[in-house]
Scaffold this motif. Structure first.
Motif, PDB file in Angstrom:
ATOM      1  N   ALA A 139      23.480  20.760  59.255  1.00 12.78           N
ATOM      2  CA  ALA A 139      23.174  20.046  58.012  1.00 12.78           C
ATOM      3  C   ALA A 139      24.259  19.000  57.838  1.00 12.78           C
ATOM      4  O   ALA A 139      25.454  19.322  57.870  1.00 12.78           O
ATOM      5  CB  ALA A 139      23.140  20.998  56.819  1.00 12.78           C
ATOM      6  N   ILE A 140      23.853  17.744  57.669  1.00 12.95           N
ATOM      7  CA  ILE A 140      24.788  16.634  57.580  1.00 12.95           C
ATOM      8  C   ILE A 140      24.411  15.777  56.380  1.00 12.95           C
ATOM      9  O   ILE A 140      23.214  15.551  56.114  1.00 12.95           O
ATOM     10  CB  ILE A 140      24.781  15.802  58.878  1.00 12.95           C
ATOM     11  N   GLY A 141      25.402  15.311  55.654  1.00 11.54           N
ATOM     12  CA  GLY A 141      25.153  14.470  54.495  1.00 11.54           C
ATOM     13  C   GLY A 141      24.268  13.280  54.841  1.00 11.54           C
ATOM     14  O   GLY A 141      24.452  12.643  55.884  1.00 11.54           O
ATOM     15  N   SER A 142      23.324  12.963  53.978  1.00 13.94           N
ATOM     16  CA  SER A 142      22.324  11.947  54.291  1.00 13.94           C
ATOM     17  C   SER A 142      22.929  10.554  54.483  1.00 13.94           C
ATOM     18  O   SER A 142      22.339   9.713  55.165  1.00 13.94           O
ATOM     19  CB  SER A 142      21.255  11.903  53.199  1.00 13.94           C
ATOM     20  N   ALA A 143      24.102  10.301  53.917  1.00 11.43           N
ATOM     21  CA  ALA A 143      24.748   9.005  54.108  1.00 11.43           C
ATOM     22  C   ALA A 143      25.095   8.752  55.574  1.00 11.43           C
ATOM     23  O   ALA A 143      25.303   7.598  55.975  1.00 11.43           O
ATOM     24  CB  ALA A 143      26.013   8.917  53.262  1.00 11.43           C
ATOM     25  N   PHE A 144      25.123   9.825  56.381  1.00 13.98           N
ATOM     26  CA  PHE A 144      25.518   9.710  57.783  1.00 13.98           C
ATOM     27  C   PHE A 144      24.341   9.896  58.742  1.00 13.98           C
ATOM     28  O   PHE A 144      24.536   9.948  59.954  1.00 13.98           O
ATOM     29  CB  PHE A 144      26.642  10.714  58.080  1.00 13.98           C
ATOM     30  N   TRP A 145      23.135   9.979  58.215  1.00  8.01           N
ATOM     31  CA  TRP A 145      21.955  10.036  59.068  1.00  8.01           C
ATOM     32  C   TRP A 145      21.785   8.700  59.782  1.00  8.01           C
ATOM     33  O   TRP A 145      22.013   7.625  59.219  1.00  8.01           O
ATOM     34  CB  TRP A 145      20.711  10.330  58.236  1.00  8.01           C
ATOM     35  N   GLY A 146      21.382   8.765  61.030  1.00 13.22           N
ATOM     36  CA  GLY A 146      21.125   7.550  61.786  1.00 13.22           C
ATOM     37  C   GLY A 146      22.366   6.806  62.239  1.00 13.22           C
ATOM     38  O   GLY A 146      22.265   5.676  62.721  1.00 13.22           O
ATOM     39  N   THR A 147      23.535   7.434  62.129  1.00 12.19           N
ATOM     40  CA  THR A 147      24.788   6.780  62.514  1.00 12.19           C
ATOM     41  C   THR A 147      25.309   7.248  63.870  1.00 12.19           C
ATOM     42  O   THR A 147      26.331   6.736  64.333  1.00 12.19           O
ATOM     43  CB  THR A 147      25.876   7.054  61.468  1.00 12.19           C
ATOM     44  N   GLY A 148      24.677   8.236  64.484  1.00 13.25           N
ATOM     45  CA  GLY A 148      25.170   8.814  65.720  1.00 13.25           C
ATOM     46  C   GLY A 148      26.059  10.023  65.516  1.00 13.25           C
ATOM     47  O   GLY A 148      26.469  10.663  66.497  1.00 13.25           O
ATOM     48  N   VAL A 149      26.359  10.367  64.260  1.00  8.43           N
ATOM     49  CA  VAL A 149      27.207  11.530  63.979  1.00  8.43           C
ATOM     50  C   VAL A 149      26.550  12.807  64.491  1.00  8.43           C
ATOM     51  O   VAL A 149      27.193  13.644  65.140  1.00  8.43           O
ATOM     52  CB  VAL A 149      27.509  11.621  62.470  1.00  8.43           C
ATOM     53  N   PHE A 150      25.248  12.989  64.210  1.00  8.30           N
ATOM     54  CA  PHE A 150      24.581  14.201  64.688  1.00  8.30           C
ATOM     55  C   PHE A 150      24.596  14.263  66.205  1.00  8.30           C
ATOM     56  O   PHE A 150      24.912  15.308  66.788  1.00  8.30           O
ATOM     57  CB  PHE A 150      23.140  14.273  64.196  1.00  8.30           C
ATOM     58  N   GLN A 151      24.223  13.190  66.871  1.00  9.84           N
ATOM     59  CA  GLN A 151      24.125  13.202  68.330  1.00  9.84           C
ATOM     60  C   GLN A 151      25.439  13.628  68.970  1.00  9.84           C
ATOM     61  O   GLN A 151      25.478  14.505  69.830  1.00  9.84           O
ATOM     62  CB  GLN A 151      23.722  11.812  68.824  1.00  9.84           C
ATOM     63  N   GLU A 152      26.527  13.019  68.547  1.00 15.22           N
ATOM     64  CA  GLU A 152      27.814  13.340  69.148  1.00 15.22           C
ATOM     65  C   GLU A 152      28.252  14.756  68.790  1.00 15.22           C
ATOM     66  O   GLU A 152      28.754  15.499  69.636  1.00 15.22           O
ATOM     67  CB  GLU A 152      28.866  12.324  68.708  1.00 15.22           C
ATOM     68  N   GLY A 153      28.079  15.139  67.519  1.00  8.20           N
ATOM     69  CA  GLY A 153      28.440  16.493  67.125  1.00  8.20           C
ATOM     70  C   GLY A 153      27.628  17.538  67.860  1.00  8.20           C
ATOM     71  O   GLY A 153      28.156  18.573  68.287  1.00  8.20           O
ATOM     72  N   ALA A 154      26.324  17.278  68.038  1.00  5.09           N
ATOM     73  CA  ALA A 154      25.457  18.223  68.741  1.00  5.09           C
ATOM     74  C   ALA A 154      25.900  18.408  70.183  1.00  5.09           C
ATOM     75  O   ALA A 154      25.909  19.533  70.703  1.00  5.09           O
ATOM     76  CB  ALA A 154      24.005  17.747  68.681  1.00  5.09           C
ATOM     77  N   GLU A 155      26.281  17.326  70.852  1.00  9.69           N
ATOM     78  CA  GLU A 155      26.739  17.439  72.232  1.00  9.69           C
ATOM     79  C   GLU A 155      27.992  18.302  72.333  1.00  9.69           C
ATOM     80  O   GLU A 155      28.137  19.112  73.250  1.00  9.69           O
ATOM     81  CB  GLU A 155      26.981  16.049  72.810  1.00  9.69           C
ATOM     82  N   LEU A 156      28.908  18.145  71.367  1.00  9.01           N
ATOM     83  CA  LEU A 156      30.112  18.970  71.358  1.00  9.01           C
ATOM     84  C   LEU A 156      29.773  20.434  71.131  1.00  9.01           C
ATOM     85  O   LEU A 156      30.346  21.330  71.776  1.00  9.01           O
ATOM     86  CB  LEU A 156      31.066  18.470  70.272  1.00  9.01           C
ATOM     87  N   VAL A 157      28.846  20.717  70.218  1.00  6.80           N
ATOM     88  CA  VAL A 157      28.457  22.100  69.930  1.00  6.80           C
ATOM     89  C   VAL A 157      27.748  22.720  71.127  1.00  6.80           C
ATOM     90  O   VAL A 157      27.979  23.890  71.468  1.00  6.80           O
ATOM     91  CB  VAL A 157      27.572  22.162  68.675  1.00  6.80           C
ATOM     92  N   LEU A 158      26.886  21.955  71.786  1.00  7.00           N
ATOM     93  CA  LEU A 158      26.199  22.478  72.964  1.00  7.00           C
ATOM     94  C   LEU A 158      27.191  22.796  74.071  1.00  7.00           C
ATOM     95  O   LEU A 158      27.093  23.836  74.738  1.00  7.00           O
ATOM     96  CB  LEU A 158      25.158  21.471  73.454  1.00  7.00           C
ATOM     97  N   GLU A 159      28.169  21.929  74.279  1.00  7.06           N
ATOM     98  CA  GLU A 159      29.185  22.204  75.279  1.00  7.06           C
ATOM     99  C   GLU A 159      29.954  23.480  74.935  1.00  7.06           C
ATOM    100  O   GLU A 159      30.227  24.315  75.807  1.00  7.06           O
ATOM    101  CB  GLU A 159      30.144  21.013  75.389  1.00  7.06           C
ATOM    102  N   PHE A 160      30.296  23.637  73.669  1.00  5.46           N
ATOM    103  CA  PHE A 160      30.995  24.846  73.232  1.00  5.46           C
ATOM    104  C   PHE A 160      30.125  26.089  73.459  1.00  5.46           C
ATOM    105  O   PHE A 160      30.588  27.109  73.989  1.00  5.46           O
ATOM    106  CB  PHE A 160      31.363  24.722  71.755  1.00  5.46           C
ATOM    107  N   ALA A 161      28.850  26.020  73.086  1.00  2.00           N
ATOM    108  CA  ALA A 161      27.961  27.179  73.197  1.00  2.00           C
ATOM    109  C   ALA A 161      27.765  27.597  74.650  1.00  2.00           C
ATOM    110  O   ALA A 161      27.820  28.790  74.983  1.00  2.00           O
ATOM    111  CB  ALA A 161      26.613  26.874  72.551  1.00  2.00           C
ATOM    112  N   PHE A 162      27.535  26.634  75.535  1.00  2.00           N
ATOM    113  CA  PHE A 162      27.204  26.976  76.916  1.00  2.00           C
ATOM    114  C   PHE A 162      28.426  27.179  77.804  1.00  2.00           C
ATOM    115  O   PHE A 162      28.408  28.035  78.694  1.00  2.00           O
ATOM    116  CB  PHE A 162      26.295  25.897  77.513  1.00  2.00           C
ATOM    117  N   ASP A 163      29.500  26.420  77.580  1.00  2.03           N
ATOM    118  CA  ASP A 163      30.639  26.486  78.488  1.00  2.03           C
ATOM    119  C   ASP A 163      31.779  27.363  77.981  1.00  2.03           C
ATOM    120  O   ASP A 163      32.593  27.823  78.765  1.00  2.03           O
ATOM    121  CB  ASP A 163      31.177  25.078  78.749  1.00  2.03           C
ATOM    122  N   VAL A 164      31.863  27.590  76.675  1.00  5.24           N
ATOM    123  CA  VAL A 164      32.929  28.431  76.122  1.00  5.24           C
ATOM    124  C   VAL A 164      32.381  29.799  75.728  1.00  5.24           C
ATOM    125  O   VAL A 164      32.878  30.839  76.179  1.00  5.24           O
ATOM    126  CB  VAL A 164      33.618  27.745  74.920  1.00  5.24           C
TER     127      VAL A 164
END
Length: 231
Positions: A139-164
């Motif tokens: 869940a991300i504040g709507s002011a940051f939708w469409g800015t790339g914040v989700f995409q980059e954060g999601a990639e970091l979380v996926l790396e953490f979930a699968f590799d750590v």
């Protein structure tokens, strides 16, 4: 993870002081390279840093900003009702830390590089012992939708979930009517497996949800495309 695992009745209540924080975020800073710092996450979450986004453990001081970001109608529309007060978010944050120490759940605050204000969260919880199968949500504040914040954060979380954490299968659920959420999951490589009929109760109405999955083998194929690395 539209249906939040946290429930207020599970709180161990604390008499915490209420404070309001007024924050103005001017712009994103784009100086760091993307990387994940590994650690024994059960004793404390690592900081995951990208070019614009940093993910870190939640703190009690994040309660006011999360209350402001996540209780707006557009953000709360397709998730379980968030806490309705700053104190409620303080109790939620305390709960996330207790669950992390048990090794069953993690919750990261989303911040922008150069700033320390939480603008959203990413969650991962095990659905079988050892995180072989897990569910994630955001869940991300709507002011940051469409800015790339989700995409980059999601990639970091996926790396953490699968590799750590070494998850094998990561699931997500999004209401069929949640076009933005479904599009975001598709964009990070999740595959649609089916429709869960009338599986999510929101505002007295049962909604259909789309089930999305990413497997560890999917992730490893995509890593070379994203160029992410574990340090």
């Amino acid at each position: 993870m539209e249906k939040m695992p946290y429930r207020p009745e599970l709180d161990t209540r604390h008499d915490l002081g209420t404070h309001m924080v007024t924050t103005k975020i001017a712009q994103m800073v784009t100086t760091a390279t993307t990387h994940v710092v590994s650690s024994d996450w059960r004793t404390g979450l690592p900081v995951l840093r990208g070019k614009r986004v940093s993910l870190r453990e939640l703190r009690a001081s994040d309660a006011a900003s999360l209350f402001a970001m996540l209780t707006t109608e557009e953000v709360a529309r397709f998730i379980s009702p968030p806490p309705t007060t700053v104190e409620g978010f303080e109790r939620f944050i305390a709960w996330t830390i207790r669950q992390r120490t048990l090794g069953t759940y993690v919750c990261f605050a989303v911040t922008l590089q150069g700033f320390d204000t939480a603008i959203g969260i990413f969650q991962v919880r095990q659905t079988e012992p050892g995180f072989g199968t897990a569910e994630w949500g955001f869940a991300i504040g709507s002011a940051f939708w469409g800015t790339g914040v989700f995409q980059e954060g999601a990639e970091l979380v996926l790396e953490f979930a699968f590799d750590v954490v070494e998850t094998h299968r990561l699931e997500a659920r999004a209401a069929v009517a949640n076009g933005r959420g479904n599009g975001a999951l598709r964009k990070v490589g999740a595959m649609q497996e089916g429709i869960l009929r009338k599986s999510f109760l929101r505002n007295g109405q049962y909604l259909d949800q789309t089930l999305w999955t990413i497997l560890d083998e999917d992730w490893r194929r995509s890593k070379s495309v994203w160029g992410t690395r574990v340090h």
